[in-house]
Structure formats: C-alpha cells, structure tokens
Motif scaffolding. Structure first.
Motif, PDB file in Angstrom:
ATOM      1  N   ARG A   1       0.687   9.543  -5.734  1.00  0.00           N
ATOM      2  CA  ARG A   1       1.021  10.940  -5.430  1.00  0.00           C
ATOM      3  C   ARG A   1       1.992  11.511  -6.452  1.00  0.00           C
ATOM      4  NH1 ARG A   1       0.594   8.665  -0.419  1.00  0.00           N
ATOM      5  NH2 ARG A   1       2.834   8.309  -0.199  1.00  0.00           N
ATOM      6  N   ARG A   2       2.967  10.721  -6.851  1.00  0.00           N
ATOM      7  CA  ARG A   2       3.946  11.181  -7.854  1.00  0.00           C
ATOM      8  C   ARG A   2       3.243  11.499  -9.168  1.00  0.00           C
ATOM      9  NH1 ARG A   2       6.612   9.180 -11.981  1.00  0.00           N
ATOM     10  NH2 ARG A   2       5.953   7.046 -11.659  1.00  0.00           N
ATOM     11  N   ASN A   3       2.369  10.604  -9.592  1.00  0.00           N
ATOM     12  CA  ASN A   3       1.639  10.826 -10.843  1.00  0.00           C
ATOM     13  C   ASN A   3       0.711  12.033 -10.749  1.00  0.00           C
ATOM     14  OD1 ASN A   3       2.380   8.719 -12.842  1.00  0.00           O
ATOM     15  ND2 ASN A   3       1.858   7.375 -11.151  1.00  0.00           N
ATOM     16  N   LEU A   4       0.044  12.208  -9.634  1.00  0.00           N
ATOM     17  CA  LEU A   4      -0.822  13.378  -9.462  1.00  0.00           C
ATOM     18  C   LEU A   4      -0.005  14.672  -9.538  1.00  0.00           C
ATOM     19  CD1 LEU A   4      -3.190  12.096  -6.622  1.00  0.00           C
ATOM     20  CD2 LEU A   4      -3.871  12.667  -8.970  1.00  0.00           C
ATOM     21  N   ARG A   5       1.144  14.700  -8.868  1.00  0.00           N
ATOM     22  CA  ARG A   5       2.004  15.897  -8.917  1.00  0.00           C
ATOM     23  C   ARG A   5       2.475  16.180 -10.336  1.00  0.00           C
ATOM     24  NH1 ARG A   5       4.054  13.656  -4.123  1.00  0.00           N
ATOM     25  NH2 ARG A   5       5.803  12.769  -5.274  1.00  0.00           N
ATOM     26  N   GLU A   6       2.877  15.140 -11.066  1.00  0.00           N
ATOM     27  CA  GLU A   6       3.347  15.326 -12.435  1.00  0.00           C
ATOM     28  C   GLU A   6       2.227  15.825 -13.343  1.00  0.00           C
ATOM     29  OE1 GLU A   6       5.337  11.825 -13.890  1.00  0.00           O
ATOM     30  OE2 GLU A   6       6.891  11.945 -12.340  1.00  0.00           O
ATOM     31  N   LEU A   7       1.032  15.294 -13.179  1.00  0.00           N
ATOM     32  CA  LEU A   7      -0.094  15.751 -13.985  1.00  0.00           C
ATOM     33  C   LEU A   7      -0.443  17.204 -13.654  1.00  0.00           C
ATOM     34  CD1 LEU A   7      -2.320  12.540 -13.943  1.00  0.00           C
ATOM     35  CD2 LEU A   7      -1.025  13.464 -15.888  1.00  0.00           C
TER      36      LEU A   7
ATOM     37  N   ASP B   1       0.814  -1.215   0.000  1.00  0.00           N
ATOM     38  CA  ASP B   1       0.000   0.000   0.000  1.00  0.00           C
ATOM     39  C   ASP B   1       0.847   1.265   0.000  1.00  0.00           C
ATOM     40  OD1 ASP B   1      -2.339  -1.452  -0.075  1.00  0.00           O
ATOM     41  OD2 ASP B   1      -2.704  -1.329   2.083  1.00  0.00           O
ATOM     42  N   GLU B   2       1.979   1.234   0.673  1.00  0.00           N
ATOM     43  CA  GLU B   2       2.857   2.402   0.705  1.00  0.00           C
ATOM     44  C   GLU B   2       3.384   2.723  -0.698  1.00  0.00           C
ATOM     45  OE1 GLU B   2       7.020   4.007   2.713  1.00  0.00           O
ATOM     46  OE2 GLU B   2       6.150   2.134   3.421  1.00  0.00           O
ATOM     47  N   ALA B   3       3.805   1.709  -1.417  1.00  0.00           N
ATOM     48  CA  ALA B   3       4.293   1.903  -2.790  1.00  0.00           C
ATOM     49  C   ALA B   3       3.172   2.422  -3.691  1.00  0.00           C
ATOM     50  CB  ALA B   3       4.856   0.597  -3.348  1.00  0.00           C
ATOM     51  N   ALA B   4       1.961   1.930  -3.488  1.00  0.00           N
ATOM     52  CA  ALA B   4       0.826   2.379  -4.293  1.00  0.00           C
ATOM     53  C   ALA B   4       0.553   3.856  -4.056  1.00  0.00           C
ATOM     54  CB  ALA B   4      -0.417   1.550  -3.955  1.00  0.00           C
ATOM     55  N   GLY B   5       0.604   4.275  -2.802  1.00  0.00           N
ATOM     56  CA  GLY B   5       0.371   5.674  -2.465  1.00  0.00           C
ATOM     57  C   GLY B   5       1.433   6.581  -3.044  1.00  0.00           C
ATOM     58  N   LYS B   6       2.685   6.157  -2.962  1.00  0.00           N
ATOM     59  CA  LYS B   6       3.790   6.957  -3.507  1.00  0.00           C
ATOM     60  C   LYS B   6       3.651   7.127  -5.014  1.00  0.00           C
ATOM     61  CE  LYS B   6       7.349   6.119  -0.064  1.00  0.00           C
ATOM     62  NZ  LYS B   6       8.691   5.569   0.187  1.00  0.00           N
TER      63      LYS B   6
END
Length: 75
Positions: A50-56, A42-47
């Motif tokens: 979040r990374r993809n949301l920031r990039e978008l 779950d931690e990897a999924a969240g990271k």
C-alpha cells in the motif's frame, strides 16, 4: 561492477509498467514477492504494498480512478 538491487518501489513500478491493468494491494504484494521481497508476515506485506502504491500515485506513475477504492492503474 556490482549493480544496486532495485528498491521495492522500483521493482513494483517496473512490473506495473510491464503488465499494466489494475493494481490493488493483493496484486502488488504478489508482484513484490516475485521480485524478492520477503515480508515478516501478511500484514507487513500489505503495508509495504500500500505504501509503494501510494508513493507511485504521488509520483504520477499510477492513478486511483475511484477515490473510495484502493485500486490503481497506469496514468
């Protein structure tokens, strides 16, 4: 000819554009999992979400209306 699969960011962008609304980490994780992402935990999924949301957001597809909340919407 074999088509290249979408990257996680491309898959998330497509879902966000199709569904609209607000997007937080939990919703982004669900969208990534539906598109085939299989995180180690779950931690990897969240990271990843979040990374993809920031990039978008950096690319201007989505915006973060409240700077103190990690919730996004279409620009």
């Amino acid at each position: 000819m074999t088509e290249k699969p979408l990257t996680h960011k491309q898959a998330l962008a497509a879902v966000i554009q199709a569904l609209g609304g607000t997007w937080d980490t939990e919703r982004a994780v669900l969208a990534l999992r539906v598109s085939g992402y299989r995180p180690a935990n779950d931690e990897a999924a969240g990271k990843e979400a979040r990374r993809n949301l920031r990039e978008l957001a950096d690319e201007g597809l989505i915006v973060r209306p409240e700077p103190d909340q990690a919730v996004y919407r279409l620009a």
